[in-house]
Design a protein around this motif. Structure first.
Motif, PDB file in Angstrom:
ATOM      1  N   ASP A  66      13.662  75.496  22.420  1.00 50.34           N
ATOM      2  CA  ASP A  66      14.262  76.156  21.877  1.00 50.34           C
ATOM      3  C   ASP A  66      15.437  75.367  22.693  1.00 50.34           C
ATOM      4  OD1 ASP A  66      14.835  77.831  24.319  1.00 50.34           O
ATOM      5  OD2 ASP A  66      16.015  79.317  23.225  1.00 50.34           O
ATOM      6  N   ALA A  67      15.617  74.020  23.785  1.00 53.94           N
ATOM      7  CA  ALA A  67      16.286  73.350  24.062  1.00 53.94           C
ATOM      8  C   ALA A  67      17.014  72.855  22.754  1.00 53.94           C
ATOM      9  CB  ALA A  67      15.936  72.223  25.341  1.00 53.94           C
ATOM     10  N   PRO A  68      19.093  72.519  23.373  1.00 50.85           N
ATOM     11  CA  PRO A  68      19.655  71.688  22.485  1.00 50.85           C
ATOM     12  C   PRO A  68      19.202  70.758  22.358  1.00 50.85           C
ATOM     13  CG  PRO A  68      20.640  72.681  24.640  1.00 50.85           C
ATOM     14  CD  PRO A  68      19.036  72.670  24.871  1.00 50.85           C
ATOM     15  N   ALA A  69      19.152  69.796  21.458  1.00 51.10           N
ATOM     16  CA  ALA A  69      19.118  68.144  21.097  1.00 51.10           C
ATOM     17  C   ALA A  69      20.320  67.721  22.029  1.00 51.10           C
ATOM     18  CB  ALA A  69      19.159  68.052  19.529  1.00 51.10           C
ATOM     19  N   VAL A  89      24.300  55.631  25.925  1.00 51.61           N
ATOM     20  CA  VAL A  89      22.838  56.167  26.215  1.00 51.61           C
ATOM     21  C   VAL A  89      21.569  55.881  25.509  1.00 51.61           C
ATOM     22  CG1 VAL A  89      21.380  58.591  27.255  1.00 51.61           C
ATOM     23  CG2 VAL A  89      23.868  57.769  27.812  1.00 51.61           C
ATOM     24  N   GLU A  90      20.520  55.515  25.649  1.00 54.71           N
ATOM     25  CA  GLU A  90      19.548  55.326  24.714  1.00 54.71           C
ATOM     26  C   GLU A  90      18.609  56.513  25.282  1.00 54.71           C
ATOM     27  OE1 GLU A  90      18.529  52.608  22.943  1.00 54.71           O
ATOM     28  OE2 GLU A  90      20.383  50.863  23.201  1.00 54.71           O
ATOM     29  N   ALA A  91      18.032  56.449  26.168  1.00 50.15           N
ATOM     30  CA  ALA A  91      17.073  57.936  26.159  1.00 50.15           C
ATOM     31  C   ALA A  91      17.420  58.842  27.196  1.00 50.15           C
ATOM     32  CB  ALA A  91      15.534  57.292  26.406  1.00 50.15           C
ATOM     33  N   VAL A  92      16.998  60.282  27.486  1.00 49.26           N
ATOM     34  CA  VAL A  92      17.334  61.074  28.579  1.00 49.26           C
ATOM     35  C   VAL A  92      15.979  61.303  29.233  1.00 49.26           C
ATOM     36  CG1 VAL A  92      17.645  63.284  29.012  1.00 49.26           C
ATOM     37  CG2 VAL A  92      19.570  62.110  27.469  1.00 49.26           C
ATOM     38  N   VAL A  93      15.654  60.785  29.566  1.00 49.58           N
ATOM     39  CA  VAL A  93      14.334  61.471  30.615  1.00 49.58           C
ATOM     40  C   VAL A  93      14.419  62.842  31.508  1.00 49.58           C
ATOM     41  CG1 VAL A  93      12.521  60.603  32.504  1.00 49.58           C
ATOM     42  CG2 VAL A  93      13.407  58.935  31.176  1.00 49.58           C
ATOM     43  N   VAL A  94      13.592  63.679  31.316  1.00 53.09           N
ATOM     44  CA  VAL A  94      13.210  65.014  31.730  1.00 53.09           C
ATOM     45  C   VAL A  94      12.596  65.116  32.859  1.00 53.09           C
ATOM     46  CG1 VAL A  94      13.551  67.739  31.288  1.00 53.09           C
ATOM     47  CG2 VAL A  94      14.408  65.535  29.871  1.00 53.09           C
ATOM     48  N   GLU A 116      20.106  71.834  29.844  1.00 56.14           N
ATOM     49  CA  GLU A 116      21.856  72.320  28.622  1.00 56.14           C
ATOM     50  C   GLU A 116      22.739  71.919  29.222  1.00 56.14           C
ATOM     51  OE1 GLU A 116      20.971  76.475  27.561  1.00 56.14           O
ATOM     52  OE2 GLU A 116      18.499  75.715  27.496  1.00 56.14           O
ATOM     53  N   ARG A 117      23.333  71.686  30.433  1.00 57.09           N
ATOM     54  CA  ARG A 117      25.008  71.322  31.050  1.00 57.09           C
ATOM     55  C   ARG A 117      24.469  69.495  30.580  1.00 57.09           C
ATOM     56  NH1 ARG A 117      24.809  71.482  36.958  1.00 57.09           N
ATOM     57  NH2 ARG A 117      23.338  71.984  37.203  1.00 57.09           N
ATOM     58  N   VAL A 118      24.050  68.894  30.555  1.00 52.98           N
ATOM     59  CA  VAL A 118      24.155  67.373  30.436  1.00 52.98           C
ATOM     60  C   VAL A 118      24.513  66.432  28.988  1.00 52.98           C
ATOM     61  CG1 VAL A 118      23.380  65.461  30.131  1.00 52.98           C
ATOM     62  CG2 VAL A 118      22.811  66.545  32.710  1.00 52.98           C
ATOM     63  N   ALA A 119      22.797  67.655  28.373  1.00 55.70           N
ATOM     64  CA  ALA A 119      22.496  67.869  26.566  1.00 55.70           C
ATOM     65  C   ALA A 119      24.410  67.788  25.963  1.00 55.70           C
ATOM     66  CB  ALA A 119      22.054  68.385  25.758  1.00 55.70           C
ATOM     67  N   PRO A 120      25.489  68.384  25.785  1.00 55.55           N
ATOM     68  CA  PRO A 120      26.364  68.136  25.085  1.00 55.55           C
ATOM     69  C   PRO A 120      27.760  66.813  25.524  1.00 55.55           C
ATOM     70  CG  PRO A 120      26.536  70.848  25.599  1.00 55.55           C
ATOM     71  CD  PRO A 120      25.129  69.754  26.868  1.00 55.55           C
ATOM     72  N   VAL A 121      27.275  66.346  26.845  1.00 56.88           N
ATOM     73  CA  VAL A 121      28.313  65.387  27.241  1.00 56.88           C
ATOM     74  C   VAL A 121      27.700  64.022  26.953  1.00 56.88           C
ATOM     75  CG1 VAL A 121      28.862  64.319  29.054  1.00 56.88           C
ATOM     76  CG2 VAL A 121      28.637  66.284  28.766  1.00 56.88           C
ATOM     77  N   ILE A 122      26.171  64.004  26.788  1.00 58.30           N
ATOM     78  CA  ILE A 122      24.908  63.140  25.713  1.00 58.30           C
ATOM     79  C   ILE A 122      25.470  62.578  23.993  1.00 58.30           C
ATOM     80  CG2 ILE A 122      22.557  61.697  25.642  1.00 58.30           C
ATOM     81  CD1 ILE A 122      23.441  61.750  28.262  1.00 58.30           C
ATOM     82  N   GLU A 123      25.961  63.274  23.978  1.00 58.26           N
ATOM     83  CA  GLU A 123      26.384  63.228  22.802  1.00 58.26           C
ATOM     84  C   GLU A 123      27.884  62.675  22.220  1.00 58.26           C
ATOM     85  OE1 GLU A 123      24.427  66.630  19.622  1.00 58.26           O
ATOM     86  OE2 GLU A 123      26.035  67.591  21.208  1.00 58.26           O
ATOM     87  N   GLY A 144      30.703  70.882  34.318  1.00 54.99           N
ATOM     88  CA  GLY A 144      32.457  70.798  33.294  1.00 54.99           C
ATOM     89  C   GLY A 144      33.128  69.416  33.109  1.00 54.99           C
ATOM     90  N   GLU A 145      33.855  70.132  33.986  1.00 57.22           N
ATOM     91  CA  GLU A 145      34.899  68.062  33.250  1.00 57.22           C
ATOM     92  C   GLU A 145      34.512  67.488  34.526  1.00 57.22           C
ATOM     93  OE1 GLU A 145      39.498  67.501  34.138  1.00 57.22           O
ATOM     94  OE2 GLU A 145      38.655  69.319  34.660  1.00 57.22           O
ATOM     95  N   THR A 146      33.905  67.916  35.638  1.00 56.40           N
ATOM     96  CA  THR A 146      33.918  66.735  36.718  1.00 56.40           C
ATOM     97  C   THR A 146      32.584  65.959  36.354  1.00 56.40           C
ATOM     98  OG1 THR A 146      34.844  67.901  38.313  1.00 56.40           O
ATOM     99  CG2 THR A 146      33.257  65.574  39.078  1.00 56.40           C
ATOM    100  N   LEU A 147      31.022  66.908  35.669  1.00 57.46           N
ATOM    101  CA  LEU A 147      29.823  66.124  35.415  1.00 57.46           C
ATOM    102  C   LEU A 147      30.478  65.033  34.265  1.00 57.46           C
ATOM    103  CD1 LEU A 147      27.314  66.429  35.680  1.00 57.46           C
ATOM    104  CD2 LEU A 147      26.844  68.089  33.839  1.00 57.46           C
ATOM    105  N   GLU A 148      30.879  65.604  33.193  1.00 56.88           N
ATOM    106  CA  GLU A 148      31.466  64.933  31.715  1.00 56.88           C
ATOM    107  C   GLU A 148      32.117  63.262  32.833  1.00 56.88           C
ATOM    108  OE1 GLU A 148      33.871  65.506  28.387  1.00 56.88           O
ATOM    109  OE2 GLU A 148      33.506  67.236  28.715  1.00 56.88           O
ATOM    110  N   TYR A 149      33.270  63.747  33.312  1.00 61.26           N
ATOM    111  CA  TYR A 149      33.738  62.590  33.530  1.00 61.26           C
ATOM    112  C   TYR A 149      33.076  62.041  34.194  1.00 61.26           C
ATOM    113  CZ  TYR A 149      36.635  59.436  37.407  1.00 61.26           C
ATOM    114  OH  TYR A 149      37.198  58.196  37.860  1.00 61.26           O
ATOM    115  N   ILE A 150      32.174  61.679  35.344  1.00 61.11           N
ATOM    116  CA  ILE A 150      31.336  61.175  36.263  1.00 61.11           C
ATOM    117  C   ILE A 150      30.463  60.658  35.199  1.00 61.11           C
ATOM    118  CG2 ILE A 150      29.578  60.846  37.848  1.00 61.11           C
ATOM    119  CD1 ILE A 150      31.133  62.156  39.554  1.00 61.11           C
ATOM    120  N   LEU A 151      29.808  61.366  34.052  1.00 60.20           N
ATOM    121  CA  LEU A 151      28.543  60.525  32.794  1.00 60.20           C
ATOM    122  C   LEU A 151      29.296  59.467  32.442  1.00 60.20           C
ATOM    123  CD1 LEU A 151      26.989  63.894  32.281  1.00 60.20           C
ATOM    124  CD2 LEU A 151      26.017  61.640  33.111  1.00 60.20           C
TER     125      LEU A 151
END
Length: 538
Positions: free
Chosen positions: A148-151, A136-141, A124-131, A101-108
């Motif tokens: 069906d994981a979101p972009a 950010v150049e890349a997300v390493v998973v 999936e929790r991180v993807a909306p914030v990365i957008e 949620g908000e704390t994860l977005e704040y730190i990122l």
């Protein structure tokens, strides 16, 4: 065995360089052993895998001065990232993967990383914030994403591609002792988490202080460290695999703490030293006694407040220190002269004193704020990332203000009293929530407690205690009040008792008292004074 005689010169206090030296010296000696998955790595393998990871990150655009944020649990990829990213002169930002949620977005957004490393389970929790992020150049998973994981707007890279890079392709980087190796975010007990910037030399000094405090490697024998604490938390990393690497020992890493298996794990891995946190000591003590309680090789448990019952039952030494991520371990009990309930004496490379609200030094025995500063360069952090005002406030008047209250005895031993913001003022007296909680926790049915101030009809505060009860046990407010009657002075007796299934906690397992203060006086709370008035009226 590396000993205190072999300390590195300041310019050689570069963690990645020390890893290379350890790999050259110890080669095929086991270094890290993971419980889940069951896998182990030698010193040479850790060095090679971290170099491969660094080369892979470089191919995705990470370079000197950048930040790479790592959201992983206790798995090998975390360590390879943590030790690999600094090989590029970049900074690792380890973050609790449970944030959301908000704390994860704040730190990122605050950390502004170039690369983000995540587990597939939290992608999936991180993807909306990365957008929302520009750098950010890349997300390493790590792990397999569903089809069906979101972009997320940037390249998504499997860990296998990073790990498959050739260590020989690692770009040359001028990595120095004063480069920021890591930014660790505070747990946020009093506000938004703050990123604490830690250079290589501070992390090295932290590890050396821990080695001294725990007598780790001091007798020349092989050291084995057991840690069930999170790798993103400094306990398992900065004073976990770093000091293990310095003394050439072996570290066993569990995925999480379990009171039921704690001593079994220690026994099986033949640990000489074990990690804990303050809050788990009473939980371990409340496990049923066993004939096997002393059937182990462990001599030291860190970190714990002095606890004679624990030491006598399990045959270990509890190591109590005082310090902070911003500073270092600034005091610890001398190994040959510990003092009960004390955090020890100031380390030789730190000054420490007790001051009033105007930073005037207080006499021996008088309680005030603990402040400290280093006697040598690069022992402490550079401050808070992107927060100049907060840095200046904490480091005001050339001393770091720890936010804790304590006192020094006539021999210079430090005694912690309370967090400055947790002081309860009642009937002209300052109440130590720590001491009050210690008494409440003495009840056999109590697992843990938290004392907080609540508004009073009169001036100052009333005292409330939130209580979590041990599984299978029960206790009421009136029963606790009766238990405390002959243990506490009248001004310290809680007025309100309330019960919770579990305490709200920070990422480092500290109780979030501000959340309890936000709850206030609930309808479920038992009011001791109201009950007394009702009894008198009846």
């Amino acid at each position: 065995m590396t000993t205190e005689r072999n300390m590195h010169d300041l310019h050689d206090q570069v963690i990645t360089k020390i890893l290379g030296e350890a790999a050259a010296e110890h080669g095929d000696r086991p270094f890290l052993v993971f419980k889940e998955p069951q896998v182990q790595f030698t010193y040479a393998e850790v060095d090679q895998n971290s170099s491969a990871a660094a080369a892979g990150f470089a191919e995705k655009g990470l370079k000197a001065g950048d930040r790479a944020l790592v959201l992983l649990g206790n798995r090998p990829e975390f360590v390879f990232s943590w030790l690999g990213i600094p090989k590029l002169g970049a900074t690792v930002v380890p973050v609790n993967p449970d944030w959301k949620g908000e704390t994860l977005e704040y730190i990122l957004l605050d950390a502004d990383p170039r690369i983000v490393v995540v587990g597939a389970d939290i992608y999936e929790r991180v993807a909306p914030v990365i957008e929302k992020m520009n750098e950010v150049e890349a997300v390493v998973v790590c792990g397999e994403l569903p089809a069906d994981a979101p972009a997320c707007g940037v390249e998504v890279v499997p860990w296998e591609e990073i790990a498959g890079a050739d260590p020989a392709d690692l770009p040359e980087a001028r990595v120095r002792h004063d480069n920021v190796l890591a930014i660790l975010y505070s747990s946020g007990t009093t506000g938004r988490p703050k990123g604490i910037m830690m250079p290589h030399a501070q992390i090295y000094a932290f590890a050396r202080q821990w080695i001294r405090a725990c007598n780790f490697g001091g007798d020349g024998a092989e050291e084995v460290l057991y840690s069930p604490t999170p790798l993103y938390y400094m306990l398992a990393s900065i004073i976990g695999f770093v000091p293990t690497m310095i003394v050439g020992g072996r570290m066993h890493i569990a995925p999480r703490f379990s009171a039921a298996t704690y001593w079994q794990d220690i026994r099986e891995c033949e640990a000489t030293t074990a990690h804990s946190v303050f809050s788990v000591i009473p939980i371990i003590l409340k496990q049923p006694p066993s004939p096997a309680d002393r059937d182990h090789n462990c001599r030291t448990v860190y970190i714990s407040k002095t606890n004679k019952e624990f030491e006598e039952r399990f045959g270990v030494r509890c190591v109590e220190i005082y310090g902070s991520t911003e500073m270092n371990i600034v005091s610890y009990n001398p190994w040959d002269a510990p003092r009960d309930l004390s955090c020890g004496k100031a380390a030789p490379n730190f000054e420490l004193k007790i001051v009033d609200d105007d930073d005037r030094e207080l006499p021996t025995g008088e309680v005030g704020e603990i402040v400290t500063r280093p006697r040598e360069p690069f022992l402490i952090s550079y401050g808070y990332y992107n927060k100049g005002e907060a840095t200046a406030e904490a480091w005001r008047n050339l001393w770091f203000h720890c936010g804790d209250r304590g006192y020094l005895d006539e021999d210079g031993y430090l005694f912690y009293v309370d967090r400055k913001k947790d002081v309860i003022r009642r009937r002209g007296e300052n109440i130590s929530s720590y001491e009050l909680e210690r008494q409440v926790n003495g009840h056999p049915a109590v697992l843990e407690s938290a004392a907080i101030p609540v508004p009073s009809e009169l001036e100052e505060d009333d005292v409330m205690v939130y209580v979590a009860v041990k599984a299978g046990e029960s206790v009421t407010g009136p029963e606790l009040a009766a238990f405390l009657e002959d243990k506490l002075p009248k001004f310290m007796m809680p007025r309100f008792f309330d019960f919770v299934d579990e305490m709200p906690r920070t990422t480092s397992t500290k109780i979030e008292k501000y959340k309890l203060r936000e709850l206030g006086i609930r309808a479920s709370a038992w009011d001791r004074e109201k009950a007394a008035r009702a009894h008198a009226a009846g």
